[in-house]
Design a protein around this motif. Structure first.
Motif, PDB file in Angstrom:
ATOM      1  N   SER A  36     -14.393 -11.624  -4.422  1.00 37.92           N
ATOM      2  CA  SER A  36     -13.964 -10.363  -5.033  1.00 37.92           C
ATOM      3  C   SER A  36     -15.135  -9.641  -5.700  1.00 37.92           C
ATOM      4  O   SER A  36     -15.157  -8.412  -5.768  1.00 37.92           O
ATOM      5  CB  SER A  36     -12.851 -10.608  -6.039  1.00 37.92           C
ATOM      6  N   TYR A  41     -14.385  -4.321   0.200  1.00 40.54           N
ATOM      7  CA  TYR A  41     -13.049  -4.207   0.763  1.00 40.54           C
ATOM      8  C   TYR A  41     -12.333  -3.017   0.141  1.00 40.54           C
ATOM      9  O   TYR A  41     -12.718  -2.499  -0.899  1.00 40.54           O
ATOM     10  CB  TYR A  41     -12.241  -5.483   0.513  1.00 40.54           C
ATOM     11  N   GLN A  42     -11.282  -2.586   0.836  1.00 45.74           N
ATOM     12  CA  GLN A  42     -10.384  -1.580   0.295  1.00 45.74           C
ATOM     13  C   GLN A  42      -9.132  -2.301  -0.174  1.00 45.74           C
ATOM     14  O   GLN A  42      -8.621  -3.197   0.513  1.00 45.74           O
ATOM     15  CB  GLN A  42     -10.022  -0.546   1.359  1.00 45.74           C
ATOM     16  N   LYS A  43      -8.650  -1.921  -1.322  1.00 44.79           N
ATOM     17  CA  LYS A  43      -7.509  -2.603  -1.913  1.00 44.79           C
ATOM     18  C   LYS A  43      -6.301  -2.526  -0.981  1.00 44.79           C
ATOM     19  O   LYS A  43      -6.038  -1.489  -0.371  1.00 44.79           O
ATOM     20  CB  LYS A  43      -7.181  -1.970  -3.262  1.00 44.79           C
ATOM     21  N   ASP A  44      -5.579  -3.631  -0.871  1.00 44.57           N
ATOM     22  CA  ASP A  44      -4.363  -3.771  -0.064  1.00 44.57           C
ATOM     23  C   ASP A  44      -4.601  -3.641   1.440  1.00 44.57           C
ATOM     24  O   ASP A  44      -3.678  -3.347   2.188  1.00 44.57           O
ATOM     25  CB  ASP A  44      -3.286  -2.766  -0.506  1.00 44.57           C
ATOM     26  N   ASP A  45      -5.831  -3.816   1.905  1.00 40.25           N
ATOM     27  CA  ASP A  45      -6.124  -3.792   3.340  1.00 40.25           C
ATOM     28  C   ASP A  45      -7.075  -4.951   3.657  1.00 40.25           C
ATOM     29  O   ASP A  45      -8.296  -4.806   3.558  1.00 40.25           O
ATOM     30  CB  ASP A  45      -6.747  -2.457   3.742  1.00 40.25           C
ATOM     31  N   PRO A  46      -6.540  -6.120   4.031  1.00 45.65           N
ATOM     32  CA  PRO A  46      -7.403  -7.290   4.262  1.00 45.65           C
ATOM     33  C   PRO A  46      -8.335  -7.141   5.460  1.00 45.65           C
ATOM     34  O   PRO A  46      -9.320  -7.853   5.560  1.00 45.65           O
ATOM     35  CB  PRO A  46      -6.412  -8.435   4.471  1.00 45.65           C
TER      36      PRO A  46
END
Length: 167
Positions: A36, A41-46
């Motif tokens: 993290s 990354y983009q939040k809520d998109d794994p």
């Protein structure tokens, strides 16, 4: 590799004084914190998660460490566990990395008749092919290792002489 070996040695040390479940949970939390903090990354998109190429192998090391005889002591005697852990602490980084995550080398047939060159392969079923030989390099001997020879490789083997015994 050095970070994975360091985490393995710390985990083994913690395993001497703590419950195995607590060590695994600590290892998981540490991996999540690292990803993290340093992952993109983009939040809520794994599907958007990416680590730096320098750190991309670290999660694989932790995956194999969690399943290694250093932390999974089920079906091992206390003597075996102590042996595995002491060898891990004595060896250098490159050897300890092979103890944690074995390397798989892929040798493909050369159509020109030259010697095949070993290339690193992924420890996955996707490495199997009819024209390759896979060589698993582990530090500790395995009791059962499947021999996945490709069909083309098996056809090119030398025939055995009559009466010769196989090993």
């Amino acid at each position: 590799e050095a970070a994975g070996v360091l985490m393995a040695r710390i985990s083994v040390w913690r395993g001497e004084t703590e419950d195995a479940f607590d060590v695994l949970r600590w290892l998981d939390r540490t991996l999540i914190r690292l990803c993290s903090k340093y992952g993109e990354y983009q939040k809520d998109d794994p599907n958007t998660f990416r680590l730096s190429p320098y750190m991309s192998l670290y999660p694989q090391f932790i995956f194999h460490l969690r399943r290694s005889p250093f932390l999974q002591v089920f079906n091992s005697s206390p003597d075996e566990t102590a042996y595995f852990r002491s060898v891990l602490n004595r060896e250098g980084v490159s050897t300890a990395a092979v103890m944690i995550q074995p390397t798989l080398l892929r040798y493909a047939l050369n159509p020109n008749g030259g010697a095949p060159v070993g290339m690193p392969a992924v420890l996955d079923v996707s490495s199997l092919a009819p024209d390759v030989i896979l060589l698993l390099d582990t530090f500790f001997p395995r009791r059962r290792v499947p021999r996945p020879d490709g069909g083309a490789v098996a056809r090119r083997r030398l025939p055995r002489k009559a009466g010769a015994r196989g090993i």
